[in-house]
Motif scaffolding. Structure first.
Motif, PDB file in Angstrom:
ATOM      1  N   PRO A 154       0.767  -1.167  -0.083  1.00  0.00           N
ATOM      2  CA  PRO A 154       0.035   0.042  -0.002  1.00  0.00           C
ATOM      3  C   PRO A 154       0.895   1.252   0.023  1.00  0.00           C
ATOM      4  CG  PRO A 154      -0.159  -1.315   2.053  1.00  0.00           C
ATOM      5  CD  PRO A 154       0.371  -2.057   1.347  1.00  0.00           C
ATOM      6  N   TYR A 155       2.110   1.235   0.218  1.00  0.00           N
ATOM      7  CA  TYR A 155       2.879   2.327   0.571  1.00  0.00           C
ATOM      8  C   TYR A 155       4.010   2.452  -0.862  1.00  0.00           C
ATOM      9  CZ  TYR A 155       0.979   3.628   4.929  1.00  0.00           C
ATOM     10  OH  TYR A 155       0.449   4.044   6.050  1.00  0.00           O
ATOM     11  N   TRP A 156       3.377   1.796  -1.905  1.00  0.00           N
ATOM     12  CA  TRP A 156       4.382   1.708  -3.042  1.00  0.00           C
ATOM     13  C   TRP A 156       4.893   2.970  -3.336  1.00  0.00           C
ATOM     14  CZ3 TRP A 156       2.836   3.986  -7.503  1.00  0.00           C
ATOM     15  CH2 TRP A 156       1.618   4.376  -7.504  1.00  0.00           C
ATOM     16  N   TRP A 157       3.984   4.073  -3.611  1.00  0.00           N
ATOM     17  CA  TRP A 157       4.073   5.578  -4.056  1.00  0.00           C
ATOM     18  C   TRP A 157       5.344   5.874  -3.248  1.00  0.00           C
ATOM     19  CZ3 TRP A 157       3.161   8.598  -0.184  1.00  0.00           C
ATOM     20  CH2 TRP A 157       2.270   8.241   1.018  1.00  0.00           C
ATOM     21  N   ALA A 158       5.238   5.766  -1.853  1.00  0.00           N
ATOM     22  CA  ALA A 158       6.460   6.404  -1.002  1.00  0.00           C
ATOM     23  C   ALA A 158       7.672   5.649  -1.363  1.00  0.00           C
ATOM     24  CB  ALA A 158       6.240   6.312   0.330  1.00  0.00           C
ATOM     25  N   TYR A 159       7.710   4.333  -1.705  1.00  0.00           N
ATOM     26  CA  TYR A 159       9.046   3.860  -2.144  1.00  0.00           C
ATOM     27  C   TYR A 159       9.498   4.189  -3.330  1.00  0.00           C
ATOM     28  CZ  TYR A 159      12.259  -0.200  -3.160  1.00  0.00           C
ATOM     29  OH  TYR A 159      13.158  -0.776  -3.424  1.00  0.00           O
ATOM     30  N   TRP A 160       8.578   4.468  -4.322  1.00  0.00           N
ATOM     31  CA  TRP A 160       9.097   4.630  -5.561  1.00  0.00           C
ATOM     32  C   TRP A 160       9.583   6.298  -5.717  1.00  0.00           C
ATOM     33  CZ3 TRP A 160      11.431   1.259  -8.216  1.00  0.00           C
ATOM     34  CH2 TRP A 160      10.715  -0.160  -8.013  1.00  0.00           C
TER      35      TRP A 160
END
Lengths: 446, 170, 389
Positions: free
Chosen positions: A337-343
């Motif tokens: 769910p936090y993929w956006w922060a990772y990318w």
């Protein structure tokens, strides 16, 4: 001995000793421009918002924040680590570059050190507020008490207390020792009686005696020798807060050097943000040249690439170790769910600094300014990713949770930005922003 | 007459003046400059500072007391089992020991430096020329027991080496 | 400096001494083959092959770093690391010889089908890929090292400034490749000996050791040259700087050692701790000796400024660090390959002496191939005239 040198001059404009004094002194007596007041107003109001939010938190309690079960460390620890990291560049510039004889540091070390001190102040606020009971903050120090119990020296959080306070005190002392001669210069040129008195007090009675200079150099060099390992130790100990635990994504041995490198990376980005503004608004283009900016960008490539290698190493080892929890933590970071922060973190920290391999971009001031902000956003997200993604899905799926900051948390963060910029604006107004005496040693036409 | 001082505007002439005065066995009281002049301490015959030793001693005291305190707390004062770690958990003690060493060393050297140089908040040291912190170099000689004849000689020495100005002080 | 043309003569006497060293090594090898298991012999060969190869590599790193950072102090000794880096092709030959003994060192080769943990890593730990990686490292390392050396040699007859700018490009490429490859090299050749164990820091830890031991080697070669009556132009300040490098990178090595140990000790996860438990229980003396030789002794001696300026003291510390790094390497290899705790005797020490002979032969031979001073380097003057605070 003939001077065979092909180095670019450290400062431009063929300055004489007197020119340097004038250039640094004039902004201190001149009436500050509109921009300065505008900046101070914006920063001051941001600080005020932050202070209101802090008071609110202390009054009502941590319940005002979005932190919940399993995600006990939300924005506040993210911001703490971010600010401490930013605080690393100043001491890195003045200590490690001094030991490696990088003379170009002389025009930027003063403001970078000041930045360190303000950043550490902002950082220290967060754990203090996070304690909940602010007024009992002194409990973290080992002092004799009626309960006969001492603090827990086995806890990395306690090591943090020692590391951050030592770092703050030593940076402060280092900065001030360097300031004394320049404050003496200002005292001697100040015409109004009252101001002269203040600078006389601040300059500790500096005269410029040869014996003092000799000791000054020895003290600076020894302090640099002490501060260099100190700078490594501080973020190392911050990384221990995470890495000594057994949380997947936190427990990995590469954390100490990788945190240090990331800290210097973000610190240099912040130094660039501030100096690009300062050189423009205070007419310091001759002191902070494009050459300085290029050299700092080279350090950004170096530290950014180290951080990138560390990300890759972690990923590889998560697979290589064959530990399913570790592998899950990393897959969850990239696709959960936090993929956006990772990318955002990956793009800002690993991919974008590689653009600095092009000399043209490295020497472009506008692009550097843009990148310095991108990197700081990226480094903020790095801490967010490490803290939140590892905590929000632990070993027990029934306690998986999501975390969202509340307005109060955001306000506190904005507030620390306000405090930071307020302090910096006051610093450039009343203190010499360029280490005059040190720059004077580097010029050719004495 | 107590003191004679010579004023220079160039680093090179300052260095040559200091050398020629020393060659003539004239004792230099002090030299003031706006920045640390490279090679001046050799020219004046100043000895190396012992200040790093203060840092070393401070660091050693900090390390020993930091480590000793933690060991005392955990093995004598209030032994608690924390996470199954041994009471004498040496690796756990290293970070605090290190920080104490650095803190003590830094404060030891800075305080010795300020104390030895008579620098400190409110210190009122004599300033010969306000431009000595800007772009002037000042050489001061102690001439309490020197007659006028010799003083003249010194003055000409100063002028030969390119002094812009020479002043007497009582 | 009056005359900048200085050449090194590789005299017969030195050659005889080095031949004796090499023969001691051969004798040790023969003695070992007659007395010990193949595991021990291949482990010892691995130790020395990796040790000296990485010293050569560290020397190129030294050259590259100083080219990039535009430093001047090192110019008067620059030809020493250059000559050391010329050992790389010989080191590469030993690494290729090692390929014939992989079975005896790496247990993952024959356990891949019985051990699920190792089977999981097969995509990375398989022999063809392993060899391919080695070929890639070696060829890139050697070609970049030769490029840097050639540019430096050309500068003696050409334009120093142009050469410096040219070398910067290659130095930057080398640095990027080196930083990545040495980490993977460490996983391959040192960490995978105990294929179950893993540590993300391990590659950087090995890297810090490589840097430290190549500094030690530079100091030792400098001392040998001084003993033979060369390099009289080296000032106390140069020695001071070398000593400071040895000192500060020794601290850095200790820092990484501690970071790795502390985190594994503190978290106390059996998958990780077995590595250190084995070393502390069975190799207790070497385990602590490692810390004393690599950190404690050099730290306590070189922290004193006076000692940093005396060549023989600095050299003695370089030798201590060199032995310390040997012990460190020993601890990385032998506890993993040997079932029973081995003893260190004539075989181990003699073999290393033999390698020292080959290594020095290569270094001294390379020194004759170029002027002892990089005479057209634009920052040459700087390395004679500067002072340490």
């Amino acid at each position: 001995m003939s001077e065979i040198s092909t180095r670019e001059p450290l400062i431009e404009g063929n300055k004489s000793l007197k020119d340097i004094t004038d250039d640094v002194f004039n902004p201190i007596i001149a009436k500050p421009g509109k921009l300065w007041f505008l900046g101070l107003m914006i920063a001051g109001s941001a600080a005020l918002i932050g202070i209101i939010a802090i008071v609110l938190t202390i009054w009502k309690g941590i319940g005002l924040w979005g932190v919940n079960k399993t995600i006990g460390w939300g924005w506040s620890i993210t911001n703490f680590v971010w600010w401490v990291g930013i605080g690393h560049a100043g001491t890195f510039i003045s200590a490690i570059l001094l030991l490696f004889r990088q003379k170009w540091r002389t025009s930027i070390n003063r403001s970078a050190e000041a930045m360190t001190i303000f950043a550490v102040i902002c950082a220290g606020l967060f754990p203090l507020i996070h304690m909940g009971r602010f007024l009992l903050g002194f409990f973290i120090f080992p002092y004799p008490n009626t309960r006969d119990v001492w603090v827990n020296f086995n806890s990395p959080l306690l090591w943090d207390v020692f590391a951050i306070s030592t770092y703050f005190l030593v940076s402060l002392v280092f900065w001030y020792v360097g300031l004394i001669p320049d404050l003496g210069t200002i005292r001697d040129r100040m015409k109004t009686k009252f101001k002269k008195k203040i600078y006389k007090f601040l300059s500790f009675g500096w005269t410029g005696s040869a014996k003092h200079w000799q000791r000054f150099e020895v003290v600076s060099f020894t302090l640099a020798g002490l501060a260099a390992p100190l700078v490594l130790s501080v973020h190392t100990i911050v990384s221990f807060d995470f890495a000594t635990s057994v949380i997947p994504g936190w427990h990995t041995t590469i954390f100490p050097p990788y945190f240090v490198s990331g800290a210097i990376f973000s610190g240099f980005a912040m130094v660039l943000t501030l100096l690009i503004i300062a050189r423009k608004t205070m007419n310091l283009q001759d002191y902070i040249t494009v050459n300085h900016i290029e050299l700092m960008n080279k350090i950004i490539i170096l530290t950014g690439s180290i951080v990138g290698v560390a990300y890759m190493t972690e990923l590889f080892m998560a697979w290589y170790s064959g530990v399913e929890y570790e592998l899950f933590a990393f897959i969850n970071r990239a696709t959960g769910p936090y993929w956006w922060a990772y990318w955002i973190m990956m793009t800002c920290n690993v991919i974008s600094p590689q653009l600095f391999w092009f000399k043209k971009l490295r020497r472009s001031i506008g692009f550097t300014f843009f990148m310095s902000i991108v990197i700081n956003i990226g480094m903020w997200f790095e801490r967010f990713v490490i803290i939140v993604t590892s905590l929000h899905r632990d070993y027990l799926p029934s306690s998986w949770e999501m975390y969202k900051p509340t307005l109060v948390e955001v306000a506190i963060f904005v507030g620390t930005l306000g405090i930071f910029f307020t302090c910096f604006l006051l610093f450039v107004r009343f203190f010499p922003v360029i280490a005059m005496a040190e720059v004077k040693t580097t010029i050719k036409n004495k | 007459m107590k003191e004679i001082s010579g004023y220079y505007d160039k680093e090179a002439s300052l260095l040559s003046a200091v050398k020629s005065l020393r060659d003539n066995n004239i004792k230099i009281k002090d030299v003031f400059s706006p920045y640390p002049v490279h090679g001046l301490d050799h020219a004046m015959g100043l000895r190396r500072s012992w200040l790093p030793r203060a840092a070393f001693i401070g660091g050693a005291v900090g390390a020993i007391s930091g480590f000793g305190f933690q060991a005392w707390v955990f093995t004598r004062a209030y032994p608690i089992n924390i996470g199954g770690k041994p009471l004498m958990a040496v690796p756990s003690f290293i970070p605090v020991t290190f920080e104490c060493a650095i803190l003590f060393a830094a404060f030891a050297i800075v305080l010795s430096y300020l104390f030895k140089s008579h620098l400190g908040a409110g210190a009122d040291n004599k300033i010969y020329d306000e431009r000595a912190t800007d772009d002037r170099f000042v050489v001061v000689l102690d001439t309490a027991d020197i007659d006028n004849n010799e003083a003249e000689k010194i003055k000409s020495k100063f002028e030969d080496s390119g002094a812009m100005d020479v002043k007497y002080q009582d | 400096m009056e005359n900048l043309n200085l050449t090194f003569k590789f005299s017969k006497k030195i050659k005889i001494v080095l031949t004796v060293l090499i023969f001691i090594g051969l004798a040790a090898l023969v003695y070992g083959i007659l007395n010990y298991s193949p595991e021990k012999i291949w482990s010892a060969l691995l130790l020395n092959s990796v040790n000296f190869l990485t010293i050569g590599l560290g020397a190129t790193f030294f050259v590259a770093v100083h080219a990039i950072t535009q430093s001047g102090w090192h110019v008067s000794i620059q030809r020493i690391p250059e000559a050391i880096s010329m050992y790389l092709p010989i080191g590469a030959i030993f690494m290729i010889i090692m390929l014939f003994g992989l079975n005896h060192v790496f247990h993952w080769i024959h356990e891949v089908h019985h051990d699920p943990i190792i089977a999981n890593k097969e995509a990375f730990l398989n022999v063809p890929f392993f060899i391919a990686r080695l070929i890639i490292y070696l060829s890139v390392w050697i070609s970049l090292t030769y490029m840097l050396r050639k540019i430096s040699k050309d500068s003696d007859v050409g334009d120093g400034q142009k050469s410096l700018i040219k070398s910067r490009t290659y130095a930057a490429i080398f640095m990027v490749f080196f930083a990545l490859s040495i980490v993977v090299f460490a996983w391959d050749w040192l960490m995978s000996i105990e294929a179950h164990w893993f540590s993300t820091l391990f590659g950087w830890y090995v890297l810090s050791g490589v840097i430290v031991k190549s500094f030690a080697a530079i100091i030792i070669v400098l001392a040998i040259l001084r003993y033979l009556g060369y390099m009289e132009f080296i000032t106390k300040e140069n020695i001071h700087d070398l000593a400071r490098y040895l000192f500060s990178f020794g601290i850095f090595w200790m820092y990484l050692w501690f970071s790795q140990f502390m985190l594994i000790w503190y978290a106390n996860i059996p998958e990780e701790t077995f590595y250190f438990i084995k070393r502390i229980d069975d190799y207790r003396f070497l385990f602590f000796l490692n810390l004393a030789l690599n950190f404690l002794i050099p730290f306590l001696v070189l922290v004193i400024r006076k000692f940093r300026r005396v060549l023989w003291i600095v050299t003695a510390m370089a030798v201590v660090v060199f032995i310390g790094q040997w012990v460190d390497q020993y601890l990385m290899i032998f506890p993993g390959t040997m079932k029973k705790v081995p003893t260190i005797g004539f075989f181990d020490i003699g073999l290393t002496i033999g390698f020292i002979g080959i290594f020095l032969w290569s270094v001294l031979y390379s020194l004759t191939k170029a002027n002892l001073l990089s005479k057209n380097h634009p920052y040459l003057e700087e390395s004679f005239h500067y002072e340490n605070t």
